[in-house]
Design an enzyme around this catalytic site. Structure first.
Site, PDB file in Angstrom:
ATOM      1  CE1 TYR A 140      -4.148   1.705   0.218  1.00 50.95           C
ATOM      2  CE2 TYR A 140      -3.199   2.895   2.077  1.00 50.95           C
ATOM      3  CZ  TYR A 140      -4.198   2.741   1.137  1.00 50.95           C
ATOM      4  OH  TYR A 140      -5.254   3.624   1.106  1.00 50.95           O
ATOM      5  CB  ALA A 183       5.166   0.305  -2.868  1.00 48.23           C
ATOM      6  CE  LYS A 233      -3.762   4.954  -1.681  1.00 46.20           C
ATOM      7  NZ  LYS A 233      -4.839   5.524  -2.529  1.00 46.20           N
TER       8      LYS A 233
END
Length: 241
Positions: free
Chosen positions: A145, A147, A149
């Site tokens: 998550y 990475a 975002k």
């Protein structure tokens, strides 16, 4: 009285996306909602909402969805990338399947939507990506998550520069820990630890994030901005276990 705008909101059937839909329609705008499974619930102003079953990880599905928006409304003023999926796990535990799922939905889906819809946007349009604090500050168990975002932040910056000559604005809104279906899976000590890191001492509400997204959409000289709406979490976030 201002002319109503037309919005496209991915992930608009729940959480922050749904709150954006309600805010936009409450002020008289029209909204197309992209979701794999439409909410099937009563909207507060249903005559201003059209739900389009769309899988943002499927380019063909996205093209059909965008075509449907323009067939219905004829134009598009605001695009909000709020669709997201979370799969927790540290680097040694997270499966490749879950990694691929998170990247496909949170990052590649935003990329595919952008390149599908951007050629049809007019001057003055606005695109808003919904990021996350973990895209800037590490948190154990959020390798996929975080990475995705972080990548979304980079995508936002590049699109802002590329599209500025066309007067199309691209910004990133960063929610903190917000009470949604996605965050409801975090319980016990982990949840208490995050809340203890928030200077304002509480979780956020979807409608508070939606209010900021609507404001960013209305800001004619804002592009490439990173707008944290997190109760101060970005300022104090610690990755220590």
């Amino acid at each position: 009285m201002s002319t109503p705008k037309t919005w496209l909101v991915t992930g608009g059937s729940r959480g922050i996306g749904r709150a954006v839909v309600e805010h936009a329609t409450a002020r008289g705008d029209r909204v197309a909602v992209f979701a794999r499974k439409p909410a099937g619930e009563q909207w507060h102003l249903p005559d201003r909402v059209v739900e389009i079953s769309t899988d943002i990880t499927d380019p063909a599905s996205l093209r059909r969805g965008v075509d449907a928006v323009f067939e219905r409304f004829g134009s598009l003023d605001v695009v909000v990338n709020a669709a997201g999926v979370h799969r927790g796990g540290r680097i040694g535990d997270l499966s490749r399947e879950h990694w691929d799922e998170v990247i496909a939905t949170n990052l590649t889906g935003a990329f595919e939507l952008a390149r599908t819809v951007v050629p049809r946007l007019q001057a003055g349009a606005s695109m808003i990506n919904v990021g996350a604090v973990v895209g800037f500050r590490g948190f154990p168990g959020d390798v996929a998550y975080g990475a995705a975002k972080a990548g979304l932040s980079g995508l936002t910056q590049v699109l802002a520069v590329e599209l500025a000559p066309r007067d199309i604005r691209v910004n990133l809104v960063i929610p903190g820990f917000v009470d949604t279906d996605m965050t409801s899976t975090l319980t016990g000590r982990a949840r208490d630890k995050v809340i203890a890191s928030i200077p304002m001492g509480r979780t956020g509400r979807p409608e508070e994030i939606a209010q900021v997204i609507v404001g960013v959409a209305d800001s004619p000289y804002m592009t490439g901005s990173v707008v944290a709406t997190d109760g101060g979490l970005m300022s104090s976030f610690s990755s220590r276990d």
